[in-house]
Design a protein around this motif. Structure first.
Motif, PDB file in Angstrom:
ATOM      1  N   LYS A   1      23.623  47.573  -8.753  1.00 11.12           N
ATOM      2  CA  LYS A   1      22.742  47.148  -9.275  1.00 11.12           C
ATOM      3  C   LYS A   1      21.588  46.893  -8.563  1.00 11.12           C
ATOM      4  CE  LYS A   1      24.621  44.668 -13.218  1.00 11.12           C
ATOM      5  NZ  LYS A   1      25.470  44.878 -13.239  1.00 11.12           N
ATOM      6  N   ALA A   2      19.994  47.650  -8.456  1.00 11.86           N
ATOM      7  CA  ALA A   2      19.557  47.548  -7.538  1.00 11.86           C
ATOM      8  C   ALA A   2      18.719  46.031  -7.911  1.00 11.86           C
ATOM      9  CB  ALA A   2      18.873  48.678  -8.237  1.00 11.86           C
ATOM     10  N   ASN A   3      18.021  45.723  -7.126  1.00 16.17           N
ATOM     11  CA  ASN A   3      17.243  43.969  -7.161  1.00 16.17           C
ATOM     12  C   ASN A   3      16.299  44.429  -6.147  1.00 16.17           C
ATOM     13  OD1 ASN A   3      16.451  41.903  -6.304  1.00 16.17           O
ATOM     14  ND2 ASN A   3      18.513  40.905  -7.288  1.00 16.17           N
ATOM     15  N   GLY A   4      15.255  44.688  -6.554  1.00 18.99           N
ATOM     16  CA  GLY A   4      13.459  45.131  -6.362  1.00 18.99           C
ATOM     17  C   GLY A   4      13.659  45.834  -4.577  1.00 18.99           C
ATOM     18  N   GLU A   5      13.689  45.759  -3.373  1.00 17.38           N
ATOM     19  CA  GLU A   5      13.428  46.614  -2.623  1.00 17.38           C
ATOM     20  C   GLU A   5      14.365  47.155  -2.437  1.00 17.38           C
ATOM     21  OE1 GLU A   5      10.061  46.074   0.082  1.00 17.38           O
ATOM     22  OE2 GLU A   5       9.657  44.083  -0.269  1.00 17.38           O
ATOM     23  N   ILE A   6      15.888  46.443  -2.808  1.00 17.28           N
ATOM     24  CA  ILE A   6      17.390  46.855  -2.073  1.00 17.28           C
ATOM     25  C   ILE A   6      17.974  47.478  -3.378  1.00 17.28           C
ATOM     26  CG2 ILE A   6      19.243  45.449  -2.089  1.00 17.28           C
ATOM     27  CD1 ILE A   6      18.224  42.779  -2.101  1.00 17.28           C
ATOM     28  N   PRO A   7      18.293  48.945  -2.911  1.00 14.30           N
ATOM     29  CA  PRO A   7      19.134  49.571  -3.328  1.00 14.30           C
ATOM     30  C   PRO A   7      20.668  49.272  -4.323  1.00 14.30           C
ATOM     31  CG  PRO A   7      18.297  50.532  -1.572  1.00 14.30           C
ATOM     32  CD  PRO A   7      18.251  49.082  -1.526  1.00 14.30           C
ATOM     33  N   ALA A   8      20.684  50.443  -4.502  1.00 16.34           N
ATOM     34  CA  ALA A   8      22.407  49.846  -5.759  1.00 16.34           C
ATOM     35  C   ALA A   8      22.661  50.224  -4.338  1.00 16.34           C
ATOM     36  CB  ALA A   8      22.388  50.448  -6.951  1.00 16.34           C
ATOM     37  N   ASN A   9      24.214  49.067  -4.329  1.00 17.12           N
ATOM     38  CA  ASN A   9      25.251  49.869  -3.033  1.00 17.12           C
ATOM     39  C   ASN A   9      25.056  48.629  -1.764  1.00 17.12           C
ATOM     40  OD1 ASN A   9      27.184  50.171  -5.487  1.00 17.12           O
ATOM     41  ND2 ASN A   9      26.322  52.478  -5.866  1.00 17.12           N
ATOM     42  N   SER A  10      23.819  48.239  -1.478  1.00 17.31           N
ATOM     43  CA  SER A  10      23.074  47.971   0.098  1.00 17.31           C
ATOM     44  C   SER A  10      24.238  46.985   0.515  1.00 17.31           C
ATOM     45  CB  SER A  10      22.601  47.799  -0.655  1.00 17.31           C
ATOM     46  OG  SER A  10      21.051  48.736  -0.860  1.00 17.31           O
ATOM     47  N   THR A  11      24.710  47.669   1.756  1.00 24.46           N
ATOM     48  CA  THR A  11      25.013  46.600   2.959  1.00 24.46           C
ATOM     49  C   THR A  11      24.074  45.673   3.403  1.00 24.46           C
ATOM     50  OG1 THR A  11      27.418  47.881   3.238  1.00 24.46           O
ATOM     51  CG2 THR A  11      26.354  45.958   4.620  1.00 24.46           C
ATOM     52  N   LEU A  12      24.112  44.393   3.138  1.00 22.28           N
ATOM     53  CA  LEU A  12      23.231  43.683   3.726  1.00 22.28           C
ATOM     54  C   LEU A  12      23.008  42.547   4.834  1.00 22.28           C
ATOM     55  CD1 LEU A  12      22.330  41.155  -0.045  1.00 22.28           C
ATOM     56  CD2 LEU A  12      21.628  44.012   0.773  1.00 22.28           C
ATOM     57  N   VAL A  13      22.394  42.805   5.874  1.00 23.49           N
ATOM     58  CA  VAL A  13      22.514  41.715   6.811  1.00 23.49           C
ATOM     59  C   VAL A  13      21.403  40.699   7.270  1.00 23.49           C
ATOM     60  CG1 VAL A  13      22.238  41.414   9.321  1.00 23.49           C
ATOM     61  CG2 VAL A  13      22.841  43.870   8.274  1.00 23.49           C
ATOM     62  N   PHE A  14      21.661  39.352   6.980  1.00 21.15           N
ATOM     63  CA  PHE A  14      21.100  38.899   6.832  1.00 21.15           C
ATOM     64  C   PHE A  14      21.198  37.345   9.020  1.00 21.15           C
ATOM     65  CE2 PHE A  14      21.260  38.338   2.699  1.00 21.15           C
ATOM     66  CZ  PHE A  14      19.793  38.081   1.915  1.00 21.15           C
ATOM     67  N   VAL A  15      20.087  37.102   8.735  1.00 17.47           N
ATOM     68  CA  VAL A  15      20.248  36.159   9.938  1.00 17.47           C
ATOM     69  C   VAL A  15      19.455  35.165   9.535  1.00 17.47           C
ATOM     70  CG1 VAL A  15      19.313  36.054  12.424  1.00 17.47           C
ATOM     71  CG2 VAL A  15      20.126  37.775  11.407  1.00 17.47           C
ATOM     72  N   VAL A  16      20.298  33.834   9.736  1.00 11.95           N
ATOM     73  CA  VAL A  16      20.729  32.450   8.922  1.00 11.95           C
ATOM     74  C   VAL A  16      19.710  31.439  10.108  1.00 11.95           C
ATOM     75  CG1 VAL A  16      20.155  31.426   6.698  1.00 11.95           C
ATOM     76  CG2 VAL A  16      21.044  33.406   7.492  1.00 11.95           C
ATOM     77  N   ASP A  17      18.921  30.590  10.213  1.00 13.56           N
ATOM     78  CA  ASP A  17      19.338  29.529  11.210  1.00 13.56           C
ATOM     79  C   ASP A  17      19.037  28.400   9.845  1.00 13.56           C
ATOM     80  OD1 ASP A  17      17.830  31.697  12.405  1.00 13.56           O
ATOM     81  OD2 ASP A  17      16.646  29.966  13.654  1.00 13.56           O
ATOM     82  N   ILE A  18      19.886  27.326  10.117  1.00 12.22           N
ATOM     83  CA  ILE A  18      20.524  26.513   9.471  1.00 12.22           C
ATOM     84  C   ILE A  18      20.024  24.901   9.922  1.00 12.22           C
ATOM     85  CG2 ILE A  18      22.689  25.159   8.044  1.00 12.22           C
ATOM     86  CD1 ILE A  18      23.966  27.396   9.299  1.00 12.22           C
ATOM     87  N   LEU A  19      18.952  24.589   8.856  1.00 13.28           N
ATOM     88  CA  LEU A  19      17.855  23.320   9.484  1.00 13.28           C
ATOM     89  C   LEU A  19      18.197  22.451   9.634  1.00 13.28           C
ATOM     90  CD1 LEU A  19      14.648  25.592   9.894  1.00 13.28           C
ATOM     91  CD2 LEU A  19      15.963  25.514  11.886  1.00 13.28           C
ATOM     92  N   GLY A  20      18.707  21.714   8.246  1.00 12.88           N
ATOM     93  CA  GLY A  20      19.313  20.386   7.386  1.00 12.88           C
ATOM     94  C   GLY A  20      20.317  21.170   6.162  1.00 12.88           C
TER      95      GLY A  20
END
Length: 343
Positions: free
Chosen positions: A315-334
């Motif tokens: 399923k597409a989601n906004g700017e994310i096409p269907a069947n997309s692999t996602l990359v996140f960089v996350v800083d965990i602050l609290g």
């Protein structure tokens, strides 16, 4: 990243200035008010001081003035408190006084603090919430002056103690009037400050702007078929458990092409994931995002590569096409632990 098609978003606003206390952002009050009595012997009582209550500079709060005379708070800073009210006391306005004046710059909305909170029914004097019982070292809070816990600490320096009043009905239909005592223990970083970890070969590479905002460069290798999580920094703070609420900075990009589709850095402040880390229900975060956070520690920074099976699938989601692999960089602050809310 939520399963319902939304990204991590800032606090939701209700029709009134503050959300009902049973759904406030502090996890200790997320499900229901905890019933916790104050312990220990109170020391010399503190009374509201009009000279210490004014907001500094242009920092804005909803308070109309000082709390009424006769409301006193006793107990050492960072310790259990006892609130005394005059006979027949009724909180009729949103008011705040500073009982202990800290040092340094005033806390601004969007900053993160560690604080203790005590909530008292203004009519009965009953202690409805005492975060010392669940988080003795203080509970992490992303400051938002449109919520009672954020408003209580907005515009005062670290090391301050405030007492605030909120009229009946303000926090939801039928809610009583409340007195809230807040001790601002520390200001926390708005970027990960853990020990740097060597990057992993074949993983997306990350460089950082001076303020900590990441730029992600994708490798030439094919996208993995299972979620992979690697640390760029290893923090030494509290562990994130399933069901907790976390405060993070994040950037999300498409593995294919590297286009950034969402970033808290672009919004100018960290984000609190009000949808708790749970894949149950429509507001649960996607499985890969949960996997990236659960078991990590505050102060850590992670890179997560999430295939469609742990993301949005076909399923597409906004700017994310269907069947997309996602990359996140996350800083965990609290983190605000779900167990604090009796969950």
């Amino acid at each position: 990243m939520r399963k319902d098609g939304g990204f991590p978003i800032p606090f939701e606003r209700s029709a009134v200035r503050f959300r009902p206390i049973a759904s406030l952002s502090v996890a200790a009050a997320a499900a229901a008010l905890l019933l916790a009595g104050c312990s220990g012997s109170p020391d010399q009582a503190q009374t509201p001081d009009a000279t210490g209550s004014a907001d500094a500079g242009q920092c804005q709060t909803p308070f109309t003035g000082d709390v009424p005379s006769g409301v006193t708070v006793s107990g050492d800073f960072k310790s259990a408190v006892t609130v005394t009210r005059p006979d027949g006391f009724t909180a009729t306005e949103i008011q705040r006084s500073t009982l202990i004046q800290g040092e340094g710059e005033p806390i601004q909305p969007g900053e993160i603090v560690k604080a203790n909170y005590t909530v008292v029914d203004a009519g009965t004097g009953a202690v409805e919430l005492n975060t010392l019982s669940s988080d003795p070292a203080g509970i992490d809070m992303l400051v938002n002056s449109q919520q009672i816990f954020g408003a209580a600490v907005s515009c005062v320096p670290v090391g301050s103690r405030t007492v605030a009043t909120f009229p009946a009905g303000l926090l939801g239909e039928g809610s009583p009037a409340y007195i809230l005592v807040a001790d601002v223990i520390a200001e926390m970083p708005t970027r990960a400050d853990g020990q740097q970890v060597a990057p992993v070969a074949g993983f997306p590479s990350v460089t950082f702007a001076e303020n900590g905002a990441p730029t992600i460069t994708m490798p030439s290798d094919p996208a993995p078929t299972e979620t992979r999580v690697e640390n760029l920094r290893q923090g030494d703070g509290e562990v994130v458990n399933s069901g907790d609420t976390v405060i993070v900075q994040y950037t999300g990009a498409l593995y294919d092409g590297g286009k950034v589709f969402d970033s808290s850095w672009d919004k100018g402040a960290p984000i609190e994931l009000a949808a708790q880390l749970s894949t149950e229900g429509p507001r649960g975060v996607i499985a890969g995002f949960k996997q990236a956070l659960v078991g990590q520690t505050v102060g850590s920074q992670v890179v997560a590569v999430i295939p469609p099976s742990d993301g949005y699938g076909d399923k597409a989601n906004g700017e994310i096409p269907a069947n997309s692999t996602l990359v996140f960089v996350v800083d965990i602050l609290g983190v605000q632990h779900a167990t604090a809310a009796g969950q």
